[in-house]
Enzyme design. Structure first.
Site, short mmCIF file in Angstrom:
data_model
loop_
_atom_site.label_atom_id
_atom_site.label_comp_id
_atom_site.label_asym_id
_atom_site.label_seq_id
_atom_site.Cartn_x
_atom_site.Cartn_y
_atom_site.Cartn_z
N ASP A 1 0.91 -1.38 -0.01
CA ASP A 1 -0.02 -0.08 -0.12
C ASP A 1 0.97 1.22 -0.18
OD1 ASP A 1 -2.04 -1.67 0.15
OD2 ASP A 1 -2.44 -1.23 2.27
N LYS B 1 2.30 4.04 20.53
CA LYS B 1 1.64 5.05 20.43
C LYS B 1 1.97 5.85 21.66
CE LYS B 1 -2.47 3.01 18.33
NZ LYS B 1 -3.80 2.71 18.18
N ASP C 1 0.61 5.71 3.08
CA ASP C 1 -0.19 4.16 3.02
C ASP C 1 -1.42 4.70 2.37
OD1 ASP C 1 -2.07 2.15 3.48
OD2 ASP C 1 -0.52 1.57 5.16
#
Length: 360
Positions: A110, A162, A218
């Site tokens: 992607d 994260k 992406d």
């Protein structure tokens, strides 16, 4: 040299387009997504490309035969009977990847960018360790897993998922180069390369990274597909690429297939891609959108932030925006407004859709 491309499964994030053809064959800027990657790999000397696939491999085989001949390369399908994650496909393709001691590329299918394959190969050979990954800078690192590394050498110290406080703004860009020795770390079962392989490699001092220059995206879902299209067209414009269309009706970066027909008094751009055999009526306004092959946009329609699938018809004075995606062979009546709609193939739309929804 060899490369393995993680083509993967059903392309659910890019539906309804992937209900008609496999995701790697969906056109991005008038060329299948996969072809952008393959051509860039061939430019750095890759002769054998392995596609790790788990869905509709027969359609890929048909499409890629011509490309194989044109580029003088070998393309092999490595078919997963069950999804193997992001590392398992390497183990499945072991017999191809271990044919010699040369390093090999691995890519997520992607990713669109200025593929830095030559830079990657040089950097990998210079540090001499088992693996190299490409990292790219992001504005909001708290949304991602970030890579922490020595800026002087590129040696990866750790990965942080994260982060709540700032530790890095560099993320994995989905492009790697490995020595065959990495295959000793990967079992033939569903395995995550990011969570199960890379952390151990970094602990062993065997994983380095190089930073990507230029744009990256992406493009696996519609809003990111459109963002990636804008980045790619801007890159072409900055480089005065001859493929961009010029004309009094054009603003900014616009790609128009030579077989498309454009009516009078249109305003096209910025950031528009028009595919083969598309017909655009008089007075149409297009910006930030892709119109795929064989579609017809009737006069005085206004399209922004949308993807129009193959062989669609958009009626007169229609308005489409809000990251609307029309599947193949959708018919939109005159004077209809679509905002954020996802319309499945072969549907006719005769009432406006003012709020985002899926039309089945």
């Amino acid at each position: 040299m060899k490369a393995l491309i993680l083509v993967g499964g059903y392309g659910t994030r890019l539906r309804p387009l992937t209900l008609s053809i496999p995701k790697p064959l969906v056109q991005f800027c008038n060329k299948p997504i996969l072809f952008h990657q393959i051509e860039a790999l061939v430019n750095v000397g890759v002769k054998h490309i392995i596609l790790a696939v788990s869905y509709r491999a027969e359609l890929l085989v048909q499409e890629l035969k011509t490309l194989e001949t044109k580029l003088g390369i070998t393309i092999t399908m490595s078919l997963e009977e069950e999804p193997l994650g992001t590392a398992g496909p390497l183990a499945l393709a072991r017999s191809y990847l271990c044919e010699d001691s040369e390093p090999f590329f691995v890519l997520n299918s992607d990713v669109i960018c200025q593929y830095p394959f030559k830079q990657m190969l040089q950097f990998h050979r210079n540090h001499g360790k088992e693996g190299t990954i490409v990292v790219t800078k992001v504005e909001e690192p708290s949304k991602y897993g970030v890579v922490v590394y020595e800026s002087s050498s590129g040696k990866i110290q750790r990965f942080v998922e994260k982060p709540k406080v700032f530790v890095s703004n560099k993320i994995n860009a989905g492009m790697y180069i490995f020595n065959p020795a990495i295959l000793n770390r990967i079992p033939l079962k569903p395995t995550s390369i990011e969570k199960e392989v890379f952390p151990i490699m970094s602990e062993n001092g065997e994983l380095f990274c190089t930073e990507l220059e230029g744009f990256w995206m992406d493009i696996g879902q519609p809003k990111d597909y459109l963002t990636g299209m804008c980045l790619y067209l801007n890159y072409l414009k900055q480089n005065n690429d001859a493929s961009l269309h010029q004309g009094t009706e054009i603003t900014g970066g616009v790609l128009i297939d030579p077989t498309a027909k454009i009516g009078s008094n249109c305003r096209i751009g910025p950031n528009v891609v028009i595919g083969p055999n598309v017909v655009i009526g008089d007075g149409v306004r297009l910006s930030r959108c892709t119109i795929l092959g064989g579609s017809r946009i009737r006069s005085h329609s206004w399209l922004q932030s949308c993807i129009v699938g193959w062989k669609c018809v958009v009626g007169r004075w229609a308005r489409i925006d809000g990251v609307t995606v029309l599947g193949e062979d959708v018919n939109v009546s005159d004077e209809i407004y679509l905002n954020g709609a996802r319309v499945l193939p072969h549907k006719s739309i005769s009432a406006s859709v003012p709020e985002p929804q899926i039309i089945m």
